[in-house]
Design a protein around this motif. Structure first.
Motif, PDB file in Angstrom:
ATOM      1  N   ARG A  95       0.468   6.733  -6.666  1.00  0.00           N
ATOM      2  CA  ARG A  95      -0.818   7.283  -6.853  1.00  0.00           C
ATOM      3  C   ARG A  95      -0.549   9.064  -6.665  1.00  0.00           C
ATOM      4  O   ARG A  95      -1.125   9.741  -7.369  1.00  0.00           O
ATOM      5  N   ARG A  96       0.168   9.218  -5.424  1.00  0.00           N
ATOM      6  CA  ARG A  96       0.450  10.658  -5.457  1.00  0.00           C
ATOM      7  C   ARG A  96       1.110  11.438  -6.638  1.00  0.00           C
ATOM      8  O   ARG A  96       0.680  12.346  -7.074  1.00  0.00           O
ATOM      9  N   LYS A  97       1.978  10.638  -7.158  1.00  0.00           N
ATOM     10  CA  LYS A  97       2.879  11.122  -8.458  1.00  0.00           C
ATOM     11  C   LYS A  97       2.022  11.163  -9.540  1.00  0.00           C
ATOM     12  O   LYS A  97       2.197  12.037 -10.588  1.00  0.00           O
ATOM     13  N   THR A  98       1.131  10.168  -9.641  1.00  0.00           N
ATOM     14  CA  THR A  98      -0.074  10.099 -10.728  1.00  0.00           C
ATOM     15  C   THR A  98      -0.591  11.398 -10.819  1.00  0.00           C
ATOM     16  O   THR A  98      -1.220  12.247 -11.902  1.00  0.00           O
ATOM     17  N   VAL A 141      -3.687   1.367 -10.128  1.00  0.00           N
ATOM     18  CA  VAL A 141      -4.945   2.260 -10.346  1.00  0.00           C
ATOM     19  C   VAL A 141      -6.152   1.268 -10.327  1.00  0.00           C
ATOM     20  O   VAL A 141      -7.210   1.454 -10.169  1.00  0.00           O
ATOM     21  N   LYS A 153       1.964   2.145  -3.793  1.00  0.00           N
ATOM     22  CA  LYS A 153       0.752   2.303  -4.255  1.00  0.00           C
ATOM     23  C   LYS A 153       0.570   3.699  -3.894  1.00  0.00           C
ATOM     24  O   LYS A 153       0.189   4.708  -4.835  1.00  0.00           O
ATOM     25  N   ARG A 154       0.792   4.191  -2.616  1.00  0.00           N
ATOM     26  CA  ARG A 154       0.327   5.452  -2.348  1.00  0.00           C
ATOM     27  C   ARG A 154       1.277   6.361  -3.084  1.00  0.00           C
ATOM     28  O   ARG A 154       1.039   7.602  -3.654  1.00  0.00           O
ATOM     29  N   GLU A 185       0.771  -1.000  -0.154  1.00  0.00           N
ATOM     30  CA  GLU A 185      -0.030  -0.024  -0.067  1.00  0.00           C
ATOM     31  C   GLU A 185       0.789   1.242  -0.058  1.00  0.00           C
ATOM     32  O   GLU A 185       0.638   2.335  -0.585  1.00  0.00           O
ATOM     33  N   ASN A 186       2.079   1.110   0.768  1.00  0.00           N
ATOM     34  CA  ASN A 186       2.911   2.392   0.495  1.00  0.00           C
ATOM     35  C   ASN A 186       3.526   2.707  -0.927  1.00  0.00           C
ATOM     36  O   ASN A 186       3.477   3.692  -1.244  1.00  0.00           O
TER      37      ASN A 186
END
Lengths: 185, 293
Positions: free
Chosen positions: B30-33, B68, B26-27, B23-24
């Motif tokens: 996701r922030r960068k996306t 995603v 992914k986090r 999860e870290n």
């Protein structure tokens, strides 16, 4: 909540966030996905690698809660990757938020407004990436002055800040820095 | 019964976190996306993870897809337009194992499309997200080897050397010799590498309905083109951009004359043969023709 349920919920909220960031002005309803919209969204984005700053009346309590839930560090607004503020806005403090550098504009902060009450028609016209030709008008539920300040900060694109507006309903709207804001007189 | 339960427990999706990445990880992706979407065409650095495939084989696209993807998604993976080539099949199998999502070859049914170097012929919709595997994210690398210098050039929008390179190409070859990876201007601000898609696909990026995400795992960069964003190929007023020319040629399977064609040399006769690059599109065209007959 179990770790797998949390992973699934984070993914669903992230997709709404990504949809809202890529289609500014469109309201993305969170529906039954989350019960505490602000904390659930923060859980998707924050961890020990980022710093946050909370403004507003209950900032100490909320700050401690966010730190305990996500592991993110509370820092001064000038250092914060995420600034969390009530929908009333933070006024001139907004100008102290990180705007990134021309080499690394992604270092600009994300401002998260909570408790907003958006409406369909607003005074401002929004155009740019993610918005169909001709632009759109909507009221994101934050004060006009705050929107003008966001427009001023983001006028030096790619420097600027991105806004995530968490609504009471629960739903969310995003205003990335690439958005061109006009009107509001 | 016990055996079945043990088998279920040991299956891919139960041994790993949902969608493989922790999860870290992914986090962060996701922030960068989200930042990449907010600054169209700008390459956001990220901490690319080790994946169970080698770097250069689609680890970037795979990491974004896994960050995603959700249980309700329908996934399509293509490699040079084909659903059935090795890279696409392996990536599909892996994602299926760690997410148990539905896999499809149908470009219209897919909610997520991970692609290596093609965009489906059928126009994508606002419900869809296309994720590009990117080998070389830096369009200025051709003219400048230093990362620090290309970063400065992007910061100052100093693209004169790129324009000069294109001009010199025309002087030397009478043509801009870049085929795939043709540089584009995004939102009138950043020059971007659209990944090695053919020139044919460039116009599909302009003002598209779907969200386009790009990720280079080896080079550790994520970038994006949101829907309704201006994407223009670099061209001169008196030397316009043009796409591949397939005039007088058609697909040998479906007979289509309006799709991007793969050229195949016949080893024994030396003859050139042409087939649709987009295998799903070709199958649909063939089926439609069959129905008409």
């Amino acid at each position: 909540m179990g770790s797998e349920a949390r992973a699934v919920m984070n993914q669903e909220i992230f997709r709404k966030l990504m949809g809202a960031m890529s289609r500014p002005g469109r309201l993305f309803r969170l529906g039954t996905v989350c019960k505490e919209p602000l904390m659930d969204i923060l859980n998707v984005l924050l961890d020990h690698e980022v710093g946050f700053c909370v403004t507003g009346a209950d900032s100490d309590t909320l700050g401690r809660l966010i730190n305990a839930e996500t592991g993110a560090k509370a820092v001064d607004i000038s250092q914060a990757d995420y600034v969390i503020t009530p929908a009333e806005g933070i006024g001139d403090e907004l100008f102290r938020a990180k705007m990134g550098s021309l080499e690394y504009p992604d270092k600009g902060a994300t401002i998260i407004y909570y408790g907003a009450k958006p409406a369909e028609n607003g005074k401002f016209i929004f155009a740019g990436p993610g918005v169909p030709d001709g632009g759109i008008s909507f009221d994101p539920g934050i004060p006009d002055d705050e929107i003008k300040k966001l427009a001023e900060i983001n006028s030096g694109f790619p420097l600027g800040v991105d806004a995530v507006i968490v609504c009471e309903k629960p739903a969310l709207i995003c205003m990335p820095r690439s958005l061109k804001i006009t009107g509001g007189k | 019964m016990k055996k079945n339960k043990r088998a279920e427990k040991n299956s891919g999706q139960n041994r790993y976190n949902f969608a493989f990445l922790d999860e870290n990880a992914k986090r962060e992706i996701r922030r960068k996306t989200l930042k990449a979407i907010a600054i169209p065409g700008y390459q956001v650095p990220f901490g690319s993870r080790e994946m169970p495939i080698a770097r250069g084989w689609g680890t970037g696209g795979l990491q974004v897809t896994l960050s995603v993807i959700g249980k309700k998604d329908v996934l399509k993976v293509i490699d040079q337009g084909s659903d059935d080539s090795v890279n696409a099949v392996n990536i599909k199998r892996f994602i299926k194992k760690v997410t148990d999502v539905e896999i499809t070859n149908d470009s219209l049914r897919a909610t997520l499309i991970q692609t290596r170097h093609r965009i489906p012929e059928i126009p994508l919709t606002q419900e869809q997200i296309i994720i590009f595997q990117v080998p070389f994210p830096e369009p200025l690398r051709t003219v400048e080897p230093s990362e620090a210098e290309t970063r400065r050039m992007h910061a100052e929008a100093d693209y004169s050397r790129m324009w000069l390179y294109l001009y010199e190409d025309i002087v030397k070859c009478g043509e801009i010799s870049i085929g795939a990876r043709y540089p584009v201007y995004v939102n009138n601000r950043y020059i971007m590498d659209p990944s090695p898609i053919p020139r044919w696909d460039i116009e599909k990026l302009d003002n598209s309905e779907c969200l386009n995400l790009f990720c280079a795992g080896r080079e550790k960069r994520i970038y994006a083109i949101p829907p309704h964003t201006s994407v223009k190929p670099l061209e001169f007023e008196d030397f316009k951009f043009r796409v591949e020319n397939f005039e007088g040629k058609k697909c040998e399977i479906c007979g289509c004359e309006s799709s991007f064609l793969d050229e195949v040399m016949d080893g024994s006769t030396g003859a050139r043969r042409y087939f649709c690059s987009d295998s799903d599109y070709c199958e649909k065209q063939t089926a439609r023709k069959g129905n008409k007959q």
